[in-house]
Design a protein around this motif. Structure first.
Motif, PDB file in Angstrom:
ATOM      1  N   VAL A 156       0.830  -1.204   0.000  1.00 49.70           N
ATOM      2  CA  VAL A 156       0.000   0.000   0.000  1.00 49.70           C
ATOM      3  C   VAL A 156       0.860   1.248   0.000  1.00 49.70           C
ATOM      4  O   VAL A 156       1.785   1.386   0.805  1.00 49.70           O
ATOM      5  CB  VAL A 156      -0.934   0.012   1.233  1.00 49.70           C
ATOM      6  N   LEU A 157       0.541   2.159  -0.926  1.00 46.88           N
ATOM      7  CA  LEU A 157       1.082   3.511  -0.903  1.00 46.88           C
ATOM      8  C   LEU A 157      -0.054   4.393  -0.405  1.00 46.88           C
ATOM      9  O   LEU A 157      -1.038   4.623  -1.119  1.00 46.88           O
ATOM     10  CB  LEU A 157       1.542   3.953  -2.296  1.00 46.88           C
ATOM     11  N   ALA A 158       0.041   4.815   0.858  1.00 44.75           N
ATOM     12  CA  ALA A 158      -1.023   5.621   1.468  1.00 44.75           C
ATOM     13  C   ALA A 158      -0.931   7.061   0.970  1.00 44.75           C
ATOM     14  O   ALA A 158       0.154   7.634   0.873  1.00 44.75           O
ATOM     15  CB  ALA A 158      -0.911   5.581   2.981  1.00 44.75           C
ATOM     16  N   LEU A 159      -2.086   7.647   0.653  1.00 41.29           N
ATOM     17  CA  LEU A 159      -2.143   9.021   0.176  1.00 41.29           C
ATOM     18  C   LEU A 159      -2.472   9.962   1.330  1.00 41.29           C
ATOM     19  O   LEU A 159      -3.185   9.585   2.263  1.00 41.29           O
ATOM     20  CB  LEU A 159      -3.207   9.148  -0.920  1.00 41.29           C
ATOM     21  N   ALA A 160      -1.958  11.163   1.238  1.00 42.79           N
ATOM     22  CA  ALA A 160      -2.202  12.170   2.270  1.00 42.79           C
ATOM     23  C   ALA A 160      -3.690  12.517   2.328  1.00 42.79           C
ATOM     24  O   ALA A 160      -4.430  12.328   1.359  1.00 42.79           O
ATOM     25  CB  ALA A 160      -1.385  13.426   1.982  1.00 42.79           C
ATOM     26  N   THR A 161      -4.107  13.027   3.456  1.00 44.30           N
ATOM     27  CA  THR A 161      -5.521  13.342   3.668  1.00 44.30           C
ATOM     28  C   THR A 161      -5.883  14.781   3.331  1.00 44.30           C
ATOM     29  O   THR A 161      -7.038  15.162   3.449  1.00 44.30           O
ATOM     30  CB  THR A 161      -5.908  13.066   5.134  1.00 44.30           C
TER      31      THR A 161
END
Length: 144
Positions: A46-51
């Motif tokens: 997983v490459l988590a994206l900023a919120t």
């Protein structure tokens, strides 16, 4: 039918504006680094994206790798973007890494993710960097 250049800003392709009304785009790159052992296959990375903003994914580039590999991506809802694994040679011009256009662009929600399945095909340790090029799409305050 008019040809569209996926590397050009939308305005250069005859489309109205660079971003939708009420939004502002800022160039951004997410970077995914991984070190694989010989023939290792990692699923569901997983490459988590900023919120803080949606991410509009427009290109992919693999500037660093020490061997051949294959990769497959999925969006924030888990839908695969290809039927199978894609060899990294598809992201090269000869031996030079070049931006691989994602066209049409993919809008990923703030706080979303990019799913990654990746497999070493070199039979040796492999350090890989994948850059996800695009823009963060910020919503402007009401009345702006």
């Amino acid at each position: 039918m008019q040809n569209i250049n996926p590397f050009a800003p939308p305005a250069y392709n005859g489309l109205a504006g660079d971003y939708p009304n009420g939004y502002y785009d800022v160039d951004f790159t997410y970077v995914y680094n991984v070190a694989l052992t010989a023939n290792q296959f990692l699923r569901d990375q997983v490459l988590a994206l900023a919120t803080d903003a949606d991410f509009v994914w427009r290109a992919l580039i693999c500037p660093v790798n020490t061997g051949v590999f294959a990769v497959r991506f999925s969006d924030s809802q888990g839908f695969y973007l290809s039927n199978g694994m894609i060899p990294n040679a598809n992201f090269l011009y000869g031996t030079v890494p070049v931006p691989y256009p994602i066209f049409p662009e993919i809008v990923l929600p703030a706080g979303g993710r990019v799913g990654i399945d990746i497999q070493d095909l070199s039979g040796a340790p492999n350090a890989i960097e994948i850059s996800f090029r695009g823009v963060k799409r910020y919503r402007l305050p009401q009345g702006a």
